[in-house]
Design a protein around this motif. Structure first.
Motif, PDB file in Angstrom:
ATOM      1  N   GLY A  19      35.933  47.478  31.344  1.00 40.91           N
ATOM      2  CA  GLY A  19      35.824  48.330  32.525  1.00 40.91           C
ATOM      3  C   GLY A  19      36.992  48.190  33.471  1.00 40.91           C
ATOM      4  O   GLY A  19      37.529  49.188  33.969  1.00 40.91           O
ATOM      5  N   VAL A  20      37.415  46.961  33.725  1.00 43.83           N
ATOM      6  CA  VAL A  20      38.556  46.746  34.613  1.00 43.83           C
ATOM      7  C   VAL A  20      39.817  47.366  34.013  1.00 43.83           C
ATOM      8  O   VAL A  20      40.627  47.987  34.716  1.00 43.83           O
ATOM      9  N   ALA A  21      39.980  47.226  32.689  1.00 43.40           N
ATOM     10  CA  ALA A  21      41.153  47.815  32.027  1.00 43.40           C
ATOM     11  C   ALA A  21      41.165  49.335  32.187  1.00 43.40           C
ATOM     12  O   ALA A  21      42.208  49.930  32.481  1.00 43.40           O
ATOM     13  N   PHE A  78      39.620  51.027  34.546  1.00 47.74           N
ATOM     14  CA  PHE A  78      39.796  51.335  35.969  1.00 47.74           C
ATOM     15  C   PHE A  78      41.266  51.227  36.372  1.00 47.74           C
ATOM     16  O   PHE A  78      41.794  52.068  37.098  1.00 47.74           O
ATOM     17  N   VAL A  79      41.945  50.194  35.882  1.00 46.76           N
ATOM     18  CA  VAL A  79      43.372  50.032  36.174  1.00 46.76           C
ATOM     19  C   VAL A  79      44.174  51.184  35.577  1.00 46.76           C
ATOM     20  O   VAL A  79      45.115  51.690  36.192  1.00 46.76           O
ATOM     21  N   THR A  84      29.304  45.013  38.038  1.00 51.19           N
ATOM     22  CA  THR A  84      29.965  44.127  37.076  1.00 51.19           C
ATOM     23  C   THR A  84      31.375  44.609  36.778  1.00 51.19           C
ATOM     24  O   THR A  84      32.325  43.817  36.714  1.00 51.19           O
ATOM     25  N   LEU A  85      31.522  45.925  36.581  1.00 52.55           N
ATOM     26  CA  LEU A  85      32.831  46.509  36.273  1.00 52.55           C
ATOM     27  C   LEU A  85      33.837  46.215  37.377  1.00 52.55           C
ATOM     28  O   LEU A  85      35.001  45.888  37.105  1.00 52.55           O
ATOM     29  N   THR A  86      33.403  46.317  38.622  1.00 50.82           N
ATOM     30  CA  THR A  86      34.311  46.083  39.746  1.00 50.82           C
ATOM     31  C   THR A  86      34.415  44.606  40.108  1.00 50.82           C
ATOM     32  O   THR A  86      35.104  44.263  41.078  1.00 50.82           O
ATOM     33  N   THR A  87      33.734  43.772  39.330  1.00 52.60           N
ATOM     34  CA  THR A  87      33.701  42.304  39.551  1.00 52.60           C
ATOM     35  C   THR A  87      33.187  41.957  40.942  1.00 52.60           C
ATOM     36  O   THR A  87      33.516  40.903  41.480  1.00 52.60           O
ATOM     37  N   THR A  88      32.371  42.844  41.539  1.00 53.78           N
ATOM     38  CA  THR A  88      31.784  42.551  42.846  1.00 53.78           C
ATOM     39  C   THR A  88      30.791  41.393  42.734  1.00 53.78           C
ATOM     40  O   THR A  88      30.787  40.474  43.552  1.00 53.78           O
ATOM     41  N   MET A  92      33.127  43.755  32.174  1.00 57.37           N
ATOM     42  CA  MET A  92      34.206  43.377  33.091  1.00 57.37           C
ATOM     43  C   MET A  92      35.576  43.587  32.461  1.00 57.37           C
ATOM     44  O   MET A  92      36.473  44.182  33.075  1.00 57.37           O
TER      45      MET A  92
END
Length: 259
Positions: free
Chosen positions: A206-208, A210-211, A179-183, A203
């Motif tokens: 987590g994406v924030a 990760f970026v 979910t975090l990687t939007t896979t 999402m």
């Protein structure tokens, strides 16, 4: 009592070898407690784990109380992110027997204590060239890892049964990372409205994170050091003058050979 308070304060804030060893001992305890919390998150509650959780809760409470006792500004200390995390962790450990819900996911917040401590940061900046050069990346990685495991434990509590054990926890970790990687493979989903909102939260946050980690890794290395003249707090590792105002800098370093 004042002498004892002074001794405790020197252990937590001093620069002596004994004080540094004490703080690194605390960090070792924090690391081991985090490993324990992650390892037991998927295990059913038993008298043994309840007893261990109580002992850990008391030890963390003692550390928490000592830091408040020696603090010159208790209000500011209580607002620090790792202090708030410790308060939540202590409550989840000592009050867990009073609740039917599994509070294990809250204990992973203890990970914030590993790095978000002012005195630990100061020690690492002074003694580790690698940390000085990659501080933002290290902090971003810790934030992301703590988020992943807190969220994984939360997903496990909400979407899996306690008897699913380790396999269920691995599925929760798999769902969180996917979910975090939007896979979005779709083989494991949270179909309820609450589950969908949790997925959105994973999402977005987590994406924030990760970026932030990717940016810290790939941006040019800078060292945190506040210029006494203009306040600029980012400088090249070998800077001797501030690029903004030209003020002389005294960035602590162990030398190019690391000795």
């Amino acid at each position: 009592m004042e002498e004892f308070q002074r001794t405790v304060r020197l252990l937590y804030t001093g620069r002596s070898k004994q004080a540094r060893r004490f703080r690194y001992g605390l960090i070792a305890f924090d690391a081991m407690s985090i490993v324990y919390f992650i390892a037991t998150a998927a295990l059913p509650v038993s008298p043994l784990t309840t007893g261990l959780n109580t002992v850990l809760g008391i030890l963390i409470l003692l550390d928490f109380s000592a830091r408040l006792w020696i603090s010159e500004n208790r209000g500011r200390e209580l607002r620090r992110i790792y202090t708030l995390a410790d308060a939540i962790v202590v409550a989840s450990l000592l009050l867990a027997p009073l609740f039917s819900e599994n509070l294990a996911f809250l204990r992973i917040l203890r990970g914030l204590r590993l790095i978000h401590s002012y005195h630990l940061l100061r020690d690492l900046r002074r003694e580790s060239l690698f940390f000085r050069q990659h501080e933002d990346a290290v902090l971003a990685a810790v934030n992301l890892i703590v988020f992943i495991f807190v969220t994984t434990s939360l997903v496990f509590v909400l979407a899996f049964d306690a008897h699913d054990g380790l396999a269920g926890y691995i599925d929760a970790l798999y769902f969180t990372v996917a979910t975090l990687t939007t896979t979005g493979f779709g083989d494991i989903t949270l179909a309820s409205p609450g589950g969908k909102l949790l997925s959105v939260f994973i999402m977005v946050v987590g994406v924030a994170l990760f970026v932030q980690l990717a940016r810290a890794i790939f941006q040019p290395s800078k060292i945190k050091y506040k210029c006494p003249e203009c306040g600029l707090n980012r400088h090249d590792p070998d800077a001797i003058h501030c690029k903004h105002c030209g003020e002389s800098l005294k960035i602590e370093t162990t030398g190019s050979d690391g000795a």
